[in-house]
Motif scaffolding. Sequence first.
Motif, PDB file in Angstrom:
ATOM      1  N   MET A   9      -2.157  -8.505  11.855  1.00  0.00           N
ATOM      2  CA  MET A   9      -1.442  -7.216  10.647  1.00  0.00           C
ATOM      3  C   MET A   9      -2.068  -7.293   9.509  1.00  0.00           C
ATOM      4  SD  MET A   9       1.862  -5.603  10.345  1.00  0.00           S
ATOM      5  CE  MET A   9       2.773  -6.684  11.168  1.00  0.00           C
ATOM      6  N   THR A  10      -2.749  -6.527   8.262  1.00  0.00           N
ATOM      7  CA  THR A  10      -3.473  -6.987   7.305  1.00  0.00           C
ATOM      8  C   THR A  10      -2.641  -6.350   6.165  1.00  0.00           C
ATOM      9  OG1 THR A  10      -4.901  -6.118   7.938  1.00  0.00           O
ATOM     10  CG2 THR A  10      -5.387  -8.016   7.898  1.00  0.00           C
ATOM     11  N   GLY A  11      -2.435  -6.473   5.556  1.00  0.00           N
ATOM     12  CA  GLY A  11      -2.167  -5.240   4.144  1.00  0.00           C
ATOM     13  C   GLY A  11      -0.835  -6.634   3.490  1.00  0.00           C
ATOM     14  N   THR A  12      -0.755  -6.029   2.481  1.00  0.00           N
ATOM     15  CA  THR A  12       0.340  -5.957   1.240  1.00  0.00           C
ATOM     16  C   THR A  12       1.836  -4.852   2.032  1.00  0.00           C
ATOM     17  OG1 THR A  12       0.003  -5.270  -0.424  1.00  0.00           O
ATOM     18  CG2 THR A  12      -0.554  -7.211   0.573  1.00  0.00           C
ATOM     19  N   VAL A  13       2.575  -5.789   1.026  1.00  0.00           N
ATOM     20  CA  VAL A  13       3.746  -4.829   1.551  1.00  0.00           C
ATOM     21  C   VAL A  13       3.591  -3.364   0.492  1.00  0.00           C
ATOM     22  CG1 VAL A  13       6.398  -4.527   0.439  1.00  0.00           C
ATOM     23  CG2 VAL A  13       5.769  -6.030   2.121  1.00  0.00           C
ATOM     24  N   SER A  14       3.153  -3.835  -0.406  1.00  0.00           N
ATOM     25  CA  SER A  14       2.521  -2.100  -1.936  1.00  0.00           C
ATOM     26  C   SER A  14       1.593  -1.455  -0.998  1.00  0.00           C
ATOM     27  CB  SER A  14       2.309  -2.714  -2.786  1.00  0.00           C
ATOM     28  OG  SER A  14       0.627  -3.503  -2.376  1.00  0.00           O
ATOM     29  N   ASN A  15       1.059  -1.889  -0.315  1.00  0.00           N
ATOM     30  CA  ASN A  15       0.421  -0.333   0.753  1.00  0.00           C
ATOM     31  C   ASN A  15       1.246   0.299   1.895  1.00  0.00           C
ATOM     32  OD1 ASN A  15      -2.127  -3.099   1.496  1.00  0.00           O
ATOM     33  ND2 ASN A  15      -2.288  -1.850  -0.284  1.00  0.00           N
ATOM     34  N   PHE A  16       2.346  -0.278   2.063  1.00  0.00           N
ATOM     35  CA  PHE A  16       2.962   0.598   3.154  1.00  0.00           C
ATOM     36  C   PHE A  16       4.523   1.140   2.348  1.00  0.00           C
ATOM     37  CE2 PHE A  16      -0.221  -1.786   5.499  1.00  0.00           C
ATOM     38  CZ  PHE A  16      -0.708  -0.531   5.901  1.00  0.00           C
ATOM     39  N   MET A  17       5.387   0.385   1.425  1.00  0.00           N
ATOM     40  CA  MET A  17       6.340   0.713   0.843  1.00  0.00           C
ATOM     41  C   MET A  17       6.565   2.228   0.142  1.00  0.00           C
ATOM     42  SD  MET A  17       6.772  -1.461  -2.206  1.00  0.00           S
ATOM     43  CE  MET A  17       6.032  -0.486  -4.183  1.00  0.00           C
ATOM     44  N   SER A  18       7.872   2.629   0.361  1.00  0.00           N
ATOM     45  CA  SER A  18       7.921   3.400  -0.413  1.00  0.00           C
ATOM     46  C   SER A  18       8.216   3.490  -1.999  1.00  0.00           C
ATOM     47  CB  SER A  18       9.458   4.892  -0.019  1.00  0.00           C
ATOM     48  OG  SER A  18       8.869   4.369   1.912  1.00  0.00           O
ATOM     49  N   ARG A  19       7.930   4.589  -2.598  1.00  0.00           N
ATOM     50  CA  ARG A  19       7.955   4.111  -4.142  1.00  0.00           C
ATOM     51  C   ARG A  19       8.763   5.201  -4.353  1.00  0.00           C
ATOM     52  NH1 ARG A  19       4.586   0.442  -5.693  1.00  0.00           N
ATOM     53  NH2 ARG A  19       2.608   0.544  -4.666  1.00  0.00           N
ATOM     54  N   GLU A  20       9.383   6.143  -3.919  1.00  0.00           N
ATOM     55  CA  GLU A  20      10.314   6.794  -4.763  1.00  0.00           C
ATOM     56  C   GLU A  20      11.771   6.550  -4.372  1.00  0.00           C
ATOM     57  OE1 GLU A  20       9.052  10.905  -4.670  1.00  0.00           O
ATOM     58  OE2 GLU A  20       6.802  10.345  -4.668  1.00  0.00           O
ATOM     59  N   LEU A  21      12.372   6.079  -4.801  1.00  0.00           N
ATOM     60  CA  LEU A  21      14.135   5.567  -4.533  1.00  0.00           C
ATOM     61  C   LEU A  21      14.866   6.743  -5.048  1.00  0.00           C
ATOM     62  CD1 LEU A  21      13.623   1.853  -4.245  1.00  0.00           C
ATOM     63  CD2 LEU A  21      13.145   3.295  -2.671  1.00  0.00           C
ATOM     64  N   ILE A  22      15.629   6.288  -4.091  1.00  0.00           N
ATOM     65  CA  ILE A  22      17.047   7.287  -5.788  1.00  0.00           C
ATOM     66  C   ILE A  22      18.006   6.129  -5.441  1.00  0.00           C
ATOM     67  CG2 ILE A  22      19.056   8.722  -4.556  1.00  0.00           C
ATOM     68  CD1 ILE A  22      17.583  10.103  -3.179  1.00  0.00           C
ATOM     69  N   ARG A  23      18.279   5.489  -6.166  1.00  0.00           N
ATOM     70  CA  ARG A  23      19.153   4.343  -7.014  1.00  0.00           C
ATOM     71  C   ARG A  23      20.419   4.836  -7.590  1.00  0.00           C
ATOM     72  NH1 ARG A  23      14.055   1.652  -9.249  1.00  0.00           N
ATOM     73  NH2 ARG A  23      13.024   3.359  -7.975  1.00  0.00           N
ATOM     74  N   VAL A  24      21.382   4.320  -7.689  1.00  0.00           N
ATOM     75  CA  VAL A  24      22.818   4.296  -8.226  1.00  0.00           C
ATOM     76  C   VAL A  24      22.851   2.990  -9.200  1.00  0.00           C
ATOM     77  CG1 VAL A  24      23.628   5.611  -6.474  1.00  0.00           C
ATOM     78  CG2 VAL A  24      23.865   3.534  -6.179  1.00  0.00           C
ATOM     79  N   ILE A  55      12.162  -8.583  -0.745  1.00  0.00           N
ATOM     80  CA  ILE A  55      10.490  -9.270  -0.556  1.00  0.00           C
ATOM     81  C   ILE A  55       9.688  -8.493  -2.575  1.00  0.00           C
ATOM     82  CG2 ILE A  55       9.626  -6.576   0.683  1.00  0.00           C
ATOM     83  CD1 ILE A  55       7.845  -9.898   2.607  1.00  0.00           C
ATOM     84  N   GLN A  56       8.933  -9.381  -2.336  1.00  0.00           N
ATOM     85  CA  GLN A  56       7.575  -9.506  -3.489  1.00  0.00           C
ATOM     86  C   GLN A  56       6.547  -8.311  -2.784  1.00  0.00           C
ATOM     87  OE1 GLN A  56       9.990 -10.359  -6.359  1.00  0.00           O
ATOM     88  NE2 GLN A  56       7.614 -10.604  -6.457  1.00  0.00           N
ATOM     89  N   GLU A  57       6.433  -6.849  -3.353  1.00  0.00           N
ATOM     90  CA  GLU A  57       5.506  -6.609  -3.684  1.00  0.00           C
ATOM     91  C   GLU A  57       3.685  -7.206  -3.467  1.00  0.00           C
ATOM     92  OE1 GLU A  57       4.223  -3.603  -5.932  1.00  0.00           O
ATOM     93  OE2 GLU A  57       4.153  -5.220  -8.043  1.00  0.00           O
ATOM     94  N   SER A  58       3.649  -7.951  -2.742  1.00  0.00           N
ATOM     95  CA  SER A  58       2.727  -8.924  -3.117  1.00  0.00           C
ATOM     96  C   SER A  58       2.246  -9.726  -1.826  1.00  0.00           C
ATOM     97  CB  SER A  58       1.937  -9.754  -3.907  1.00  0.00           C
ATOM     98  OG  SER A  58       3.173 -10.379  -4.408  1.00  0.00           O
ATOM     99  N   GLN A  59       3.622  -9.449  -0.916  1.00  0.00           N
ATOM    100  CA  GLN A  59       3.506 -10.270   0.407  1.00  0.00           C
ATOM    101  C   GLN A  59       3.220  -9.302   1.274  1.00  0.00           C
ATOM    102  OE1 GLN A  59       5.246 -13.518   0.977  1.00  0.00           O
ATOM    103  NE2 GLN A  59       4.573 -13.396  -1.062  1.00  0.00           N
ATOM    104  N   PRO A  60       2.548 -10.182   2.523  1.00  0.00           N
ATOM    105  CA  PRO A  60       1.638  -9.309   3.524  1.00  0.00           C
ATOM    106  C   PRO A  60       2.302  -8.906   4.732  1.00  0.00           C
ATOM    107  CG  PRO A  60       1.213 -12.286   3.597  1.00  0.00           C
ATOM    108  CD  PRO A  60       2.458 -11.669   2.509  1.00  0.00           C
ATOM    109  N   LEU A  61       2.428  -7.843   4.865  1.00  0.00           N
ATOM    110  CA  LEU A  61       3.105  -6.895   5.600  1.00  0.00           C
ATOM    111  C   LEU A  61       3.934  -7.471   6.621  1.00  0.00           C
ATOM    112  CD1 LEU A  61       4.304  -3.823   5.810  1.00  0.00           C
ATOM    113  CD2 LEU A  61       2.048  -3.677   7.702  1.00  0.00           C
ATOM    114  N   SER A  62       2.855  -8.942   7.823  1.00  0.00           N
ATOM    115  CA  SER A  62       3.721  -9.406   8.673  1.00  0.00           C
ATOM    116  C   SER A  62       4.939 -10.312   7.902  1.00  0.00           C
ATOM    117  CB  SER A  62       2.249 -10.578   8.839  1.00  0.00           C
ATOM    118  OG  SER A  62       2.084 -11.561   7.674  1.00  0.00           O
ATOM    119  N   GLU A  63       5.303 -10.426   6.233  1.00  0.00           N
ATOM    120  CA  GLU A  63       6.398 -11.672   6.010  1.00  0.00           C
ATOM    121  C   GLU A  63       7.535 -10.133   6.150  1.00  0.00           C
ATOM    122  OE1 GLU A  63       8.383 -14.184   5.171  1.00  0.00           O
ATOM    123  OE2 GLU A  63       6.465 -14.429   5.596  1.00  0.00           O
ATOM    124  N   ALA A  64       6.796  -9.423   5.886  1.00  0.00           N
ATOM    125  CA  ALA A  64       7.885  -7.848   5.914  1.00  0.00           C
ATOM    126  C   ALA A  64       8.763  -7.838   7.551  1.00  0.00           C
ATOM    127  CB  ALA A  64       7.552  -7.098   5.377  1.00  0.00           C
TER     128      ALA A  64
END
Length: 161
Positions: A1-16, A106-115
């Motif tokens: 599996m290739t690609g980084t976490v940043s390629n697949f993560m959701s960026r729009e978060l609700i936070r408190v 996890i860092q956004e630059s980490q491989p998806l396989s690490e996540a």
Amino acid sequence: MTGTVSNFMSRELIRVMPETSVKTVIQTLADHHISGLPVVDEDNKLVGVISELDLLWQESGVTPPPYITLLDSIIYLQNPSTYDREIHKALGQTAGEVMTPKPLTIQESQPLSEAARIMHDRRVHRLFVLNDRHELVGVITASDILRALARAQEGEPIIPA
């Protein structure tokens, strides 16, 4: 599996924030049909996560740890500090009082396989994603990784366009 976490993560978060009321947290979770929220400080640094399970203490109450008495002394059969944390969660009025500190990240630059490995090893369904400045920038879920796997099996490029 290739690609980084940043390629697949959701960026729009609700936070408190830690000072957000538990009432507001409960309403936000219900309104948005989500199971947890990141808790961030004023610099957008992740300080905790508040989930449905954290909030169940509000309704379920706390059971004191088992103990025995021997010669006018109380001997706890379980660690009483766990009981203290449970009481704090049950009585908490703010996100900071009820949250679970130090969530998995996890860092956004980490491989998806690490996540995928972290989620499998730690038996969690989501990881909060941090940038190089340790700011919260997204969340990656087990569902995101499964979608990437499905794309790879269908022969599509794994990195989304």
